[in-house]
Design an enzyme around this catalytic site. Structure first.
Site, PDB file in Angstrom:
ATOM      1  N   GLY A 112     -17.593  28.271 -12.262  1.00  0.00           N
ATOM      2  CA  GLY A 112     -19.037  28.202 -11.994  1.00  0.00           C
ATOM      3  C   GLY A 112     -19.930  28.537 -13.444  1.00  0.00           C
ATOM      4  N   ARG A 154       6.963  30.020  -9.454  1.00  0.00           N
ATOM      5  CA  ARG A 154       6.416  30.768  -8.288  1.00  0.00           C
ATOM      6  C   ARG A 154       7.031  30.478  -6.923  1.00  0.00           C
ATOM      7  NH1 ARG A 154       0.299  31.978 -10.203  1.00  0.00           N
ATOM      8  NH2 ARG A 154       0.875  33.259 -11.834  1.00  0.00           N
TER       9      ARG A 154
HETATM   10  C1  LIG Z   1      -4.899  39.010  -8.976  1.00  0.00           C
HETATM   11  C2  LIG Z   1      -4.971  37.691  -9.520  1.00  0.00           C
HETATM   12  C3  LIG Z   1      -4.739  37.735 -10.959  1.00  0.00           C
HETATM   13  C4  LIG Z   1      -4.745  36.340 -11.360  1.00  0.00           C
HETATM   14  N1  LIG Z   1      -4.177  35.982 -12.689  1.00  0.00           N
HETATM   15  C5  LIG Z   1      -4.230  34.764 -13.036  1.00  0.00           C
HETATM   16  C6  LIG Z   1      -3.709  34.301 -14.415  1.00  0.00           C
HETATM   17  O1  LIG Z   1      -3.547  35.440 -15.281  1.00  0.00           O
HETATM   18  N2  LIG Z   1      -3.816  33.175 -15.117  1.00  0.00           N
HETATM   19  C7  LIG Z   1      -4.509  32.031 -14.439  1.00  0.00           C
HETATM   20  O2  LIG Z   1      -4.567  31.103 -14.825  1.00  0.00           O
HETATM   21  N3  LIG Z   1      -4.952  32.329 -13.094  1.00  0.00           N
HETATM   22  C8  LIG Z   1      -4.749  33.429 -12.393  1.00  0.00           C
HETATM   23  N4  LIG Z   1      -5.210  33.813 -11.038  1.00  0.00           N
HETATM   24  C9  LIG Z   1      -6.068  32.911 -10.562  1.00  0.00           C
HETATM   25  C10 LIG Z   1      -7.514  32.764 -11.135  1.00  0.00           C
HETATM   26  O3  LIG Z   1      -7.914  33.864 -11.147  1.00  0.00           O
HETATM   27  C11 LIG Z   1      -8.519  32.044  -9.922  1.00  0.00           C
HETATM   28  O4  LIG Z   1      -7.899  30.919  -9.544  1.00  0.00           O
HETATM   29  C12 LIG Z   1      -9.500  31.859 -10.563  1.00  0.00           C
HETATM   30  O5  LIG Z   1     -10.171  32.995 -11.426  1.00  0.00           O
HETATM   31  C13 LIG Z   1     -10.652  31.138  -9.822  1.00  0.00           C
HETATM   32  O6  LIG Z   1     -11.935  30.717 -10.573  1.00  0.00           O
HETATM   33  P1  LIG Z   1     -13.190  30.086  -9.838  1.00  0.00           P
HETATM   34  O7  LIG Z   1     -14.163  30.004 -10.800  1.00  0.00           O
HETATM   35  O8  LIG Z   1     -12.582  28.938  -9.249  1.00  0.00           O
HETATM   36  O9  LIG Z   1     -13.775  31.092  -8.842  1.00  0.00           O
HETATM   37  P2  LIG Z   1     -13.910  32.560  -8.447  1.00  0.00           P
HETATM   38  O10 LIG Z   1     -13.503  33.261  -9.839  1.00  0.00           O
HETATM   39  O11 LIG Z   1     -13.018  32.851  -7.082  1.00  0.00           O
HETATM   40  O12 LIG Z   1     -15.320  32.616  -8.240  1.00  0.00           O
HETATM   41  C14 LIG Z   1     -16.049  31.916  -7.003  1.00  0.00           C
HETATM   42  C15 LIG Z   1     -17.371  32.264  -7.115  1.00  0.00           C
HETATM   43  O13 LIG Z   1     -18.019  31.752  -5.986  1.00  0.00           O
HETATM   44  C16 LIG Z   1     -19.064  32.408  -5.303  1.00  0.00           C
HETATM   45  N5  LIG Z   1     -19.145  32.152  -3.971  1.00  0.00           N
HETATM   46  C17 LIG Z   1     -17.863  31.742  -3.123  1.00  0.00           C
HETATM   47  N6  LIG Z   1     -18.600  31.550  -1.895  1.00  0.00           N
HETATM   48  C18 LIG Z   1     -19.951  31.534  -2.206  1.00  0.00           C
HETATM   49  C19 LIG Z   1     -21.003  31.291  -1.212  1.00  0.00           C
HETATM   50  N7  LIG Z   1     -20.678  30.966  -0.104  1.00  0.00           N
HETATM   51  N8  LIG Z   1     -22.273  31.421  -1.590  1.00  0.00           N
HETATM   52  C20 LIG Z   1     -22.566  31.821  -3.009  1.00  0.00           C
HETATM   53  N9  LIG Z   1     -21.671  32.135  -3.960  1.00  0.00           N
HETATM   54  C21 LIG Z   1     -20.084  31.899  -3.398  1.00  0.00           C
HETATM   55  C22 LIG Z   1     -18.577  33.808  -5.697  1.00  0.00           C
HETATM   56  O14 LIG Z   1     -19.393  34.833  -5.690  1.00  0.00           O
HETATM   57  C23 LIG Z   1     -18.000  33.739  -6.998  1.00  0.00           C
HETATM   58  O15 LIG Z   1     -18.991  33.751  -7.993  1.00  0.00           O
HETATM   59  C24 LIG Z   1      -5.088  35.194 -10.614  1.00  0.00           C
HETATM   60  C25 LIG Z   1      -5.583  35.340  -9.239  1.00  0.00           C
HETATM   61  C26 LIG Z   1      -5.423  36.754  -8.714  1.00  0.00           C
HETATM   62  C27 LIG Z   1      -5.719  36.799  -7.388  1.00  0.00           C
END
Ligand SMILES: Cc1cc2nc3c(=O)[nH]c(=O)nc-3n(C[C@H](O)[C@H](O)[C@H](O)COP(=O)(O)OP(=O)(O)OC[C@H]3O[C@@H](n4cnc5c(N)ncnc54)[C@H](O)[C@@H]3O)c2cc1C
Length: 642
Positions: free
Chosen positions: A47, A333
Site C-alpha cells: 500500500g 517451507r
Molecule cells: C516475522 C515476519 C518476517 C517476514 N520476513 C519476510 C522476508 O524476509 N521476506 C519476505 O519476502 N517476506 C517476509 N515476510 C512476509 C511479508 O513481511 C509480508 O507478506 C508483507 O510485508 C505484507 O505486506 P503488505 O503490504 O501486503 O501488508 P502489511 O505490511 O501487513 O500491511 C497491511 C496494511 O494494511 C493496513 N490495514 C489492514 N487492515 C486495515 C483496515 N481494516 N483498515 C485500515 N487499514 C488496514 C495496516 O494498517 C497496514 O498498514 C515476513 C513476515 C513475517 C510475519
C-alpha cells in the site's frame, strides 16, 4: 456474482505479455489525473509503494492504516530479504529461473503470466530501493550482497541484515511522506476500514472508524485499492503482528468480492517454539538462518533430553540434508515444516513437550568465525536470546513450525482487479502469485512489484473509463453501509458477557491449527466445520466488550476483527475440504506419495478456488467458482527437491 472471473491474461509469448499489455493499456493524461481520487487502504510495502507512486503520478490519494504511523505496518517485521533475478552472483540465475522456482515452489497452483511478470519486474525493485537509499548489505568491494533462500539453487536474495522489511519500508515511507507534503496523498492513520461501498457494481468508497475519536466516516473515490495484508492471525498464534486481520478483505468478500484459495496458509519451519498457554504471539527466526544453520534432531528418542553438545555427530539426524540432498537445509517451507512435524511426531523432538528441532550454527562458526555469523544474523541471535535466555552462538537454536503467511486472498485478474470493477487488491491481501506455497523472500518482492510497478499501469486502464463517475457520499449505498457498520458496533458492545475476546480467539486458533493446519483430513475438517459455528454463537452470547464506540477502544477494535475471523474460519475449512488433493502447504493426509510428500490431482484441481459469499454459515454455504490454470510454459511435474 458481480463482474467476471476472467483472468484477462494478455495473449502472446509469456515474456512479451506484460510489455504488450502496458503498450495497449489506456492512459489518463497528466492534467486529468488530479481529477481522480483513489483510496488506498494499507501502508505496508504494497500500500505504501502504491500510494506514493500514484501520488507522484498526480492522482489524489487518500491513504488509510490502523497504526499510529504508516511506517508501523506489519511489513516492518520482515527479516530475511527480497528476491530479484539480477544474477549478480553469476550463478545461473535469470528471470525464467525465478519464475520457474516460484511456480514450482507454489506447487503449480498459481497463474503463470502473473508470476512471470513478477520475476520480470523484480530487478527494477532493487534499483528503485537502492535509489531511495535502502542500505542493502554489500560485499567488501561495495557491490550488493546476496544470500540464498529456500526452494532455490542460486543466491538471489537481497537483504539488510535481519531487518530487510524495516529498511524497505523506511524507503517507501520517505516516498510517501514526500507526497503527503506535496498534497497529493492525504494520510489517515489510526483509521480502520469497516466496509466497502459498491455503487452500480463498482467499488466507489469505504466506511471507516477513527480509532481515536470513534467517528464513523464515509469516503468516496473513483477506485479503491486494498493492501491490507494477510490473515494468519485467524490461528491466534502466528508470527504476524498482533493487529493483522482479515476484516477489510472479508468485508469486501461479503460485498461480492471473491475470496480465492482461503485454505492456503504457510507454516514457516523456523520459529521459536510455543512455550505457554497464555502466549499471544510467535516469533520468526528468519529462513536466511538456514544458509548457515543445520537442522537436526537426535536419531534416538532416548537422547532427546540430553544437552545437544553431548550428542555425538553419529547420533544426530540431519534429516533435511538426508531427505533432500540437493536443497538440504534450504528445502522449501512447506516441505521443511512437514519434515519437522514428522520427526517430532516420531518422538524425536527436543525441548519442552518435544515440539522443537535444532538449528545449529556450530559448523558455520567453526568455518567462518563467530564474527561473520554475528555480522550476518546478529539481531536475530539477540532476539532469540531475549526470548529464550539461550545464547545461540554456544547452543543450537530450538525451532518449530508456526503460521506465517497466507497465500489465499481476494481473487484478482492480471490487472490486480478483483471481480468487482474498481476494487484492486495488492500485496499479501490478494491471492495471485504464490500458489499453494510461497518461497522465502518473495512476499516483499510481490508487494513492491504490485505497488511500484504494476498497479500504476493497470489502475489507469480502469480509471480512463470512469471520468466523472465518482458518487457523492450522500448516495444511498454509503448510508446503508454506514448504518450496517454502526449496527455491528452496537451489537458488539451490547453482548456484555463475561469471557474475554482472547479466550474465544485462542480456542478458534487451536481448532484451526489442529484441523486445518500443517496437515488436514476430511474428518477433522468436518469436525471443525461443526465447531466453528458453536464458537461463533458463544462469542456473540458470552464475550465482553468493555467501553463504548465514541472513544479510543482497543477491545472494540479487536472484537470486530475476532468476529470476522470466526466467520472466515469456516470459509477456510470449506475450501480445505473441497480441495480434495494435497498441494504445497495444503497437505490432505488422504493424498500423499509413498514418501509422505504432497500428492496433487492436476486433472481435478489445477484451478483457483474462488468463493462467493451467499450468507453466513451452513444456511447458505459460499458458492465455488473455479479459474482453470493453464500451463503453457512449464510442464506440471511432481515437485522434487531431492
Ligand atoms: C516475522 C515476519 C518476517 C517476514 N520476513 C519476510 C522476508 O524476509 N521476506 C519476505 O519476502 N517476506 C517476509 N515476510 C512476509 C511479508 O513481511 C509480508 O507478506 C508483507 O510485508 C505484507 O505486506 P503488505 O503490504 O501486503 O501488508 P502489511 O505490511 O501487513 O500491511 C497491511 C496494511 O494494511 C493496513 N490495514 C489492514 N487492515 C486495515 C483496515 N481494516 N483498515 C485500515 N487499514 C488496514 C495496516 O494498517 C497496514 O498498514 C515476513 C513476515 C513475517 C510475519
Amino acid at each position: 456474482m458481480i463482474g467476471s472471473l476472467e483472468a484477462k491474461v494478455p495473449p502472446g509469448p509469456i515474456d512479451k505479455k506484460w510489455t504488450a499489455h502496458r503498450d495497449h493499456s489506456r492512459l489518463v493524461s497528466p492534467n486529468n489525473r488530479r481529477k481522480f481520487e483513489i483510496i488506498v487502504v494499507g501502508t505496508g510495502l504494497a500500500g505504501g509503494s502504491a500510494a506514493a507512486t500514484l501520488g507522484e503520478l498526480g492522482y489524489q490519494v487518500k491513504c488509510f492504516c490502523y497504526q499510529d504511523s504508516p511506517r508501523r505496518a506489519h511489513s516492518i517485521a520482515a527479516q530475511g530479504g527480497i528476491n530479484a533475478a539480477k544474477n549478480y552472483q553469476n550463478d545461473g540465475d535469470s528471470v525464467y529461473r525465478l519464475f520457474y522456482d516460484t511456480i514450482k515452489g507454489g506447487d503449480f497452483r498459481s497463474r503463470e503470466a502473473n508470476v512471470y511478470r513478477l520475476a520480470e519486474v523484480s530487478s527494477n525493485i532493487i534499483d528503485q530501493c537502492v535509489a531511495q537509499g535502502v542500505p542493502f548489505a554489500r560485499e567488501y568491494g561495495g557491490l550488493l550482497a546476496n544470500r540464498s533462500f529456500g526452494g532455490a539453487q542460486v543466491s538471489r536474495t537481497f537483504y539488510a541484515r535481519g531487518q530487510t522489511g524495516q529498511q524497505l519500508l523506511l524507503g517507501c515511507y520517505q516516498a510517501l511522506c514526500r507526497q503527503i507534503a506535496a498534497g497529493t496523498v492525504q494520510m489517515f492513520p489510526q483509521t480502520e476500514m469497516l466496509d466497502a461501498v459498491i455503487v452500480d457494481g463498482h467499488a466507489k468508497g469505504i466506511v471507516t472508524r477513527n480509532l481515536v475519536s470513534g467517528k464513523i466516516e464515509n469516503h468516496a473515490a473513483d477506485a479503491v485499492v486494498l493492501a491490507t495484508g494477510g490473515y494468519g492471525n485467524a490461528f491466534y498464534l502466528s508470527t504476524n503482528a498482533r493487529g493483522c486481520n482479515v476484516t477489510a478483505t472479508y468485508r469486501a468478500y461479503k460485498k461480492g468480492a471473491l475470496f480465492a484459495n482461503p485454505c492456503f496458509t504457510q507454516i514457516h519451519p523456523t520459529c521459536i517454539p510455543h512455550s505457554g498457554e497464555y502466549q499471544s504471539k510467535l516469533t520468526l527466526m528468519s529462513e536466511s538462518l538456514r544458509n548457515d544453520g543445520r537442522v537436526w534432531v537426535p536419531k534416538r528418542k532416548e537422547d532427546c533430553n540430553k544437552p545437544p553438545n553431548e550428542i555425538p555427530e553419529k547420533d544426530r539426524d540431519y534429516y533435511l540434508e538426508r531427505k533432500y540432498p540437493s536443497y538440504g537445509n534450504l528445502a522449501p517451507r512447506d516441505i521443511s515444516s512437514r519434515a519437522a512435524k514428522e520427526v517430532c511426531d516420531e518422538g524425536r523432538g527436543v525441548g519442552p513437550a518435544g515440539r522443537g528441532v535444532y538449528l545449529d550454527f556450530a559448523d558455520a562458526i567453526k568455518r567462518l568465525g563467530e564474527n561473520t555469523i554475528r555480522e550476518r544474523y546478529g539481531n536475530l541471535f539477540e532476539v532469540y536470546e531475549k526470548i529464550t535466555g539461550e545464547n545461540a552462538y554456544k547452543v543450537p537454536m530450538r525451532i518449530y513450525p508456526a503460521v506465517h503467511y497466507t497465500m489465499g486472498g481476494l481473487w484478482v485478474d492480471y490487472n490486480l482487479m478483483s471481480n468487482i470493477p474498481g476494487l484492486f487488491v495488492i500485496g499479501e491481501a490478494n491471492f495471485s502469485d504464490h500458489g499453494a506455497n510461497r518461497l522465502g523472500a518473495s512476499a516483499l518482492m510481490q508487494g513492491l512489484a504490485d505497488g511500484y510497478f504494476i498497479l500504476p499501469y493497470t489502475l489507469p486502464n480502469y480509471l480512463a473509463g470512469q471520468m466523472g463517475k465518482r458518487p457523492s457520499t450522500d448516495h444511498a449505498e454509503f448510508k446503508k453501509a454506514e448504518s450496517d457498520v454502526r449496527t455491528k458496533i452496537d451489537n458488539l458492545l451490547k453482548i456484555n458477557g463475561k469471557f474475554s475476546l482472547d479466550s474465544v480467539h485462542r480456542e478458534l486458533g487451536a481448532l484451526l491449527w489442529d484441523k486445518c493446519g500443517m496437515a488436514r483430513n476430511a474428518k477433522g475438517l468436518q469436525e471443525a466445520l461443526g465447531k466453528v459455528p458453536e464458537l461463533r454463537e458463544r462469542f456473540w452470547r458470552e464475550v465482553r466488550v468493555p467501553g463504548d464506540g465514541e472513544d479510543f477502544n482497543q477491545a472494540l477494535e479487536r472484537a470486530g476483527r475476532v468476529a470476522d475471523f470466526l466467520e472466515f474460519a469456516e470459509l477456510m475449512c470449506i475450501d480445505a475440504l473441497a480441495r480434495d488433493e494435497s498441494c504445497g502447504a495444503h497437505f490432505r493426509e488422504e493424498h500423499q506419495t509413498p514418501e509422505g510428500e504432497a500428492l496433487r490431482d492436476d486433472e481435478k484441481f489445477a484451478s483457483v478456488f474462488a468463493w462467493e459469499f451467499q450468507g453466513n454459515g451452513q444456511i447458505a454455504p459460499p458458492k465455488l467458482h473455479r479459474e482453470p490454470l493453464h500451463f503453457e510454459t512449464v510442464h506440471l511435474t511432481q515437485r522434487s527437491y531431492k
